[in-house]
Write an enzyme that holds these catalytic residues in place. Sequence first.
Site, PDB file in Angstrom:
ATOM      1  N   THR A 156       0.873  -1.179   0.000  1.00  0.00           N
ATOM      2  CA  THR A 156       0.000   0.000   0.000  1.00  0.00           C
ATOM      3  C   THR A 156       0.910   1.229   0.000  1.00  0.00           C
ATOM      4  O   THR A 156       1.305   1.684  -1.067  1.00  0.00           O
ATOM      5  CB  THR A 156      -0.961   0.001   1.203  1.00  0.00           C
ATOM      6  OG1 THR A 156      -0.237  -0.194   2.400  1.00  0.00           O
ATOM      7  CG2 THR A 156      -1.990  -1.103   1.053  1.00  0.00           C
ATOM      8  N   LYS A 182       3.960  -6.754   4.284  1.00  0.00           N
ATOM      9  CA  LYS A 182       3.681  -5.372   3.908  1.00  0.00           C
ATOM     10  C   LYS A 182       3.347  -4.574   5.166  1.00  0.00           C
ATOM     11  O   LYS A 182       2.938  -5.112   6.184  1.00  0.00           O
ATOM     12  CB  LYS A 182       2.523  -5.275   2.920  1.00  0.00           C
ATOM     13  CG  LYS A 182       1.209  -5.682   3.518  1.00  0.00           C
ATOM     14  CD  LYS A 182       0.073  -4.732   3.198  1.00  0.00           C
ATOM     15  CE  LYS A 182       0.318  -3.393   3.828  1.00  0.00           C
ATOM     16  NZ  LYS A 182      -0.913  -2.586   3.942  1.00  0.00           N
ATOM     17  N   THR A 193      -2.530  -1.445   7.878  1.00  0.00           N
ATOM     18  CA  THR A 193      -2.319  -2.856   8.141  1.00  0.00           C
ATOM     19  C   THR A 193      -0.941  -3.430   7.859  1.00  0.00           C
ATOM     20  O   THR A 193      -0.312  -3.131   6.864  1.00  0.00           O
ATOM     21  CB  THR A 193      -3.325  -3.716   7.346  1.00  0.00           C
ATOM     22  OG1 THR A 193      -4.610  -3.348   7.734  1.00  0.00           O
ATOM     23  CG2 THR A 193      -3.100  -5.181   7.550  1.00  0.00           C
ATOM     24  N   GLU A 280       7.200   4.659   8.118  1.00  0.00           N
ATOM     25  CA  GLU A 280       6.887   5.990   7.611  1.00  0.00           C
ATOM     26  C   GLU A 280       7.900   7.003   8.117  1.00  0.00           C
ATOM     27  O   GLU A 280       7.988   7.270   9.317  1.00  0.00           O
ATOM     28  CB  GLU A 280       5.473   6.385   8.047  1.00  0.00           C
ATOM     29  CG  GLU A 280       4.427   5.532   7.355  1.00  0.00           C
ATOM     30  CD  GLU A 280       3.064   5.634   8.001  1.00  0.00           C
ATOM     31  OE1 GLU A 280       2.144   5.027   7.463  1.00  0.00           O
ATOM     32  OE2 GLU A 280       2.923   6.318   9.030  1.00  0.00           O
ATOM     33  N   ASN A 404       1.641  11.495   7.557  1.00  0.00           N
ATOM     34  CA  ASN A 404       0.380  11.224   8.230  1.00  0.00           C
ATOM     35  C   ASN A 404      -0.537  12.427   8.330  1.00  0.00           C
ATOM     36  O   ASN A 404      -1.755  12.280   8.450  1.00  0.00           O
ATOM     37  CB  ASN A 404       0.644  10.651   9.625  1.00  0.00           C
ATOM     38  CG  ASN A 404       1.048   9.201   9.525  1.00  0.00           C
ATOM     39  OD1 ASN A 404       0.237   8.367   9.165  1.00  0.00           O
ATOM     40  ND2 ASN A 404       2.319   8.921   9.775  1.00  0.00           N
ATOM     41  N   SER A 409      -4.882  15.486   2.401  1.00  0.00           N
ATOM     42  CA  SER A 409      -5.099  16.902   2.060  1.00  0.00           C
ATOM     43  C   SER A 409      -4.505  17.204   0.697  1.00  0.00           C
ATOM     44  O   SER A 409      -3.899  16.370   0.058  1.00  0.00           O
ATOM     45  CB  SER A 409      -4.499  17.798   3.135  1.00  0.00           C
ATOM     46  OG  SER A 409      -3.131  17.505   3.298  1.00  0.00           O
TER      47      SER A 409
END
Lengths: 409, 409
Positions: A156, A182, A193, A280, A404, A409
């Site tokens: 993803t 993943k 997830t 991330e 995040n 946006s």
Amino acid sequence: MPVNLPLPQADNLKPVAGVELGWAEAGIRKANRKDVLVVRVAEGSTVAGVFTRNRFCAAPVQVCREHLAAAKGIRALVINTGNANAGTGHLGLANARATCDAVAAKLHITTDQVLPFSTGVILEQLPVDRLVAALPAAIASAKPDNWLAAAESIMTTDTQPKAASRTVQIDGKTVTLTGISKGAGMIRPNMATMLGFIATDAAVAQPVLQALVSHAADHSFNSITIDGDTSTNDSFVLIATGKSGAAVVDRAEGPAFEALREAVTGLAQELAQMIVRDGEGATKLMTIRVEGGKDVAECRQIAYAVAHSPLVKTAFYASDPNLGRILAAVGYAGVDDLDVDRVNLWLDDVWVARDGGRNPDYLEEDGQRVMKQAEITVRIALGRGNAEATVWTCDLSHDYVSINADYRS
Amino acid sequence: MPVNLPLPQADNLKPVAGVELGWAEAGIRKANRKDVLVVRVAEGSTVAGVFTRNRFCAAPVQVCREHLAAAKGIRALVINTGNANAGTGHLGLANARATCDAVAAKLHITTDQVLPFSTGVILEQLPVDRLVAALPAAIASAKPDNWLAAAESIMTTDTQPKAASRTVQIDGKTVTLTGISKGAGMIRPNMATMLGFIATDAAVAQPVLQALVSHAADHSFNSITIDGDTSTNDSFVLIATGKSGAAVVDRAEGPAFEALREAVTGLAQELAQMIVRDGEGATKLMTIRVEGGKDVAECRQIAYAVAHSPLVKTAFYASDPNLGRILAAVGYAGVDDLDVDRVNLWLDDVWVARDGGRNPDYLEEDGQRVMKQAEITVRIALGRGNAEATVWTCDLSHDYVSINADYRS
């Protein structure tokens, strides 16, 4: 930029006899991307899994639990990205079951021989028609040497696919294990997830397989954290086809079991660490090792307190040897009778805190040297027992906030 | 930029009869800033406190506990910024005691009538000589209408001083309460700690005062979180001088006790919320209210899971109504028998999730409207009892990472 995470090479991913993988582009959320994976599993295989403990567990997780409990012999897995089918109520459950129905009809098996997995948007209904329409293409493309494409098809927000293989000798036979995973944050706003799948051609009795998958999960996927958030869809599944010719491992003890446990756990750790390396905004991989505890639970509690502390994580991002932050996290972890005067702390080989205070011989330049590395081990000795635990995490960077905060946006 | 936090005005801060405050510039860490505060307390006052539960509690916290237990009647508080005297071992304890000795000698009281507080660098020894040298100036400047300067003198990374007053009628007498607080992150790399001090001219028996300070702390300083980190030095102290002329509150029940409890708790909440409004990088104040729980503990557990989630906090920073993130945090909070089908969620007046799923009548534009506000109430109804709890927190912004990552670089 992931931390020391080389792209997997298709040639290094060994096929596992009895497992075929095929993908398709269903357009679940976006067009022109692999978003459906079907894994075919040979008859006679055993399959076991561990799933999220989040009370808001997703519809496919509930169906997985039901179908594993039915014990009819799992013959296929179907995984989609782009939609998590979580927070979707009765219609979500019906959609997960309809997906299994469709796979079962095409493969001439029963619905409860299919395990469904979803990852993606929460609180939106699964576009089950588009998913089902893509199944023929996924099934038609299924083949044993498709692990790299399979890893790509479950991505993803991952920046790259995650896959690895290894072999182990059991009973004089070479047993192969290959897995994919993943995940980049434990939850994403829309793309959620952690998923992990490992297949082996070892032959393993069902209760032994469950013991293996639980042990491996505890020491891998359940020992990583990026932001402390637990997804609604987390799943880790272990498939044993028995096609290697090695004797059935039918007891959770003995040399064959131990060799297999080490291989499964090692591969699961590798796949789990890949998720942290691709965390991330991650710029560093930290191994938090707590030893000398009374039991594993308190070691994990302290390791997670350190791994979750935003102050510790930002200090690592800044390569700033802020020792007080780590000790403070140890102190508030909730081990009420901890004697801090027995606590010692190392950054890699640098002895930072000694008997609860600053090591008199510690030099900030030594701490600084270690903090600049891309991979750092924080070792905390509690001096109250022989238990130990290890947790892997990454730092907290500006990019984490950007990813995040700016996502929708 | 703090969130709706006006600068306190000296004229609005009422003196409390029996309390005098004086400051000095000791140069503990930096020159030319107020970094020492002495609070003189009239004879016959009662004093009670609550302190950090961090196992690495600082030397002054240990000495505070000893001196309160000695019950000789506290007559002075001495607070320094620039150094936390935490992780400093036996020398740290000796330095905290030496500070009390010096204050006691100058005020002709005993050492155990002095409470010491420190906030600042962890793991470095307190420069006790510089601190002691500044005490005469602090004592000489002590006066009753010095609350604003006192609030300024305990600031570390706070962007502005935090102070407030209120009055309450007890026995037909006007009782005054004035308090100050400091803190911006629960821990800073070098500048640490939440501190809160409230004085009142009510007369309160010691055990009743302890009940008051515990209740107020639970509903204020123990119900806020910025980053989930608990400092080694957190302290909240309540002083009752008895100079108002109102009768002694000597039972933890009845109208006088309840009026005082409401006033103390309300003021403590105001001071605690000021800390969140001034939270590192904060752009928003969120009130997380969990109701319909079996007990307060599980309500707090869920409220903190939501308040600590980096994903929830970044969504608020982005004004992004990412509902799945809040529900997921409720789900992983650790309430194992939670029935998610009974969970409802509101953002202010907007009913977002109904019976565990998206409210069919919910419109994203309504969620978006609330998320753009500077102050937002998240209300979570569990549907399993009558208990409730409220926690205040702020969002997670780029500035939080900058402040904590770039601090020492």
